[in-house]
Design an enzyme around this catalytic site. Structure first.
Site, short mmCIF file in Angstrom:
data_model
loop_
_atom_site.label_atom_id
_atom_site.label_comp_id
_atom_site.label_asym_id
_atom_site.label_seq_id
_atom_site.Cartn_x
_atom_site.Cartn_y
_atom_site.Cartn_z
N LYS A 111 41.82 37.64 45.72
CA LYS A 111 40.75 38.55 45.31
C LYS A 111 40.73 39.78 46.21
CE LYS A 111 38.54 36.52 41.82
NZ LYS A 111 39.58 35.93 41.05
N LYS A 194 50.24 27.28 27.56
CA LYS A 194 48.89 26.74 27.54
C LYS A 194 47.94 27.72 26.86
CE LYS A 194 45.69 25.31 31.01
NZ LYS A 194 45.37 25.51 32.40
N LYS A 197 42.59 32.23 27.98
CA LYS A 197 41.98 33.50 27.59
C LYS A 197 42.87 34.69 27.96
CE LYS A 197 38.57 35.20 29.76
NZ LYS A 197 37.65 36.19 30.22
#
Ligand code: TRP
Length: 329
Positions: A111, A194, A197
């Site tokens: 991050k 997979k 989103k």
């Protein structure tokens, strides 16, 4: 009954991958454990300081989880920011967490790289807030994904350290709870591994029959088998995984035989998958619509959940204050 706590990251609408991979297992757990679920809206401030319409995103998530079968009577569901008690424990835990170990957490490093202009203290202490979420209820088990391993290790360290510093056996060390053995990995429709989103290959629980059918019919295939009994390439195996998830064993066998004797028609296979997925999604979608239209009920469920969570947290925090030596207020 053992206590189970889990936080839900408020990211987008639920898709079939979430449903079969996690939410269905949450629903099964509510009968075996004393479960509590919450929407981790404070955590999202670490990356999104201006979160937009929080009330509505919270209602959206609530409606979807309830529609999937979370029963708030068995498993209270609350909003993290409704329970201020968590913050007091977060403060105490932060006093015993060290810069070095927090900086080593991979998600922090990632991050920090992604938002170099906003490497805030909340981001650094994300694992401490998560530890407070868990320890405030003295939970024994936490259902999380593999990506939460380090955060869970920090939560255990927080528990151990508190116990050691004050010479008590107060916090149990919360264990990761993986339901990957029971959960199904839903493949993507674009031939990729997979359903997720970020890859845009999802069927959402809010999708109507037409949308689902369109998405399935567009799924990637190959030019078909050329030799009997050949191995299925990944894109085809993925379609068969959908059959396994959504259809009857007979149906699976029917198409498997067609594959094996090279008479398979992908159009028929996809139509079958679409039809069977619609049958699963439609009743959930209808319940989502019903819940979404009833904001008063959603708000009441969240309020009731917060009340249960607050009581559970307060009992812990009173004890923590007593152990440290503060007055009980
Ligand atoms: N960090 C978790 C995630 O990204 C969300 C979370 C926050 C959580 N607090 C928690 C999960 C407490 C379990 C328990 O998925």
């Amino acid at each position: 009954m053992e206590k189970v706590v889990s936080g839900i990251r408020p990211t987008g609408n639920l898709h079939l991958g979430n449903y079969f991979g996690a939410v269905k297992s949450f629903v099964a757990m509510q009968d075996q454990y004393q479960c509590m679920f919450f929407i981790a809206d404070w955590h999202s401030l670490t990356t999104h300081p201006k979160p937009g319409d929080i009330q509505n995103s919270v209602r959206t998530i609530l409606a979807e989880y309830l529609a999937c079968g979370i029963d708030p009577v068995k498993a209270p569901i609350y909003v993290q920011s409704d329970v201020r008690e968590t913050l007091e424990l977060y403060l105490y835990l932060n006093m015993n967490c060290y810069l070095g170990e927090l900086e080593r957490v991979t998600t922090f490093k990632e991050k920090a790289r992604q938002q170099p202009d906003n490497v805030n203290a909340g981001l650094l202490t994300y694992p401490t807030l998560m530890a407070a979420d868990i320890l405030q209820h003295r939970a024994a088990k936490v259902p999380v994904g593999k990506d939460q391993e380090q955060n869970m290790e920090m939560a255990r360290r927080c528990a151990r350290r508190f116990n050691n510093i004050y010479g008590v056996e107060f916090f149990p060390e919360p264990q990761n709870f993986y339901f990957s053995d029971k959960a199904l990995k839903v493949p993507g429709l674009d031939g990729s591994g997979k359903m997720g989103k970020s890859t845009g290959n999802c069927i959402y629980l809010r999708d109507d029959d037409k949308t689902i059918t369109k998405k399935v019919m567009k799924a990637v295939t190959d030019s078909g088998p050329t030799e009997p009994n050949s191995e299925k390439p990944e894109v085809i195996e993925n379609l068969f995984t959908f059959l396994r998830i959504a259809s009857t064993p007979d149906t699976y066998q029917y198409f498997d035989e067609k594959w094996n004797d090279c008479s398979i028609r992908y159009g028929d296979l996809k139509k079958q998958i679409a039809q069977d997925l619609c049958a699963i999604v439609a009743p959930i979608r209808e319940r989502i619509e019903q819940f979404s239209a009833d904001t008063a009920t959603l708000d009441r469920i969240a309020r009731d959940g917060a009340e249960v969570a607050r009581q559970s947290a307060r009992a812990t925090i009173d004890e923590v204050r007593r152990i440290i030596g503060f007055r009980i207020i």
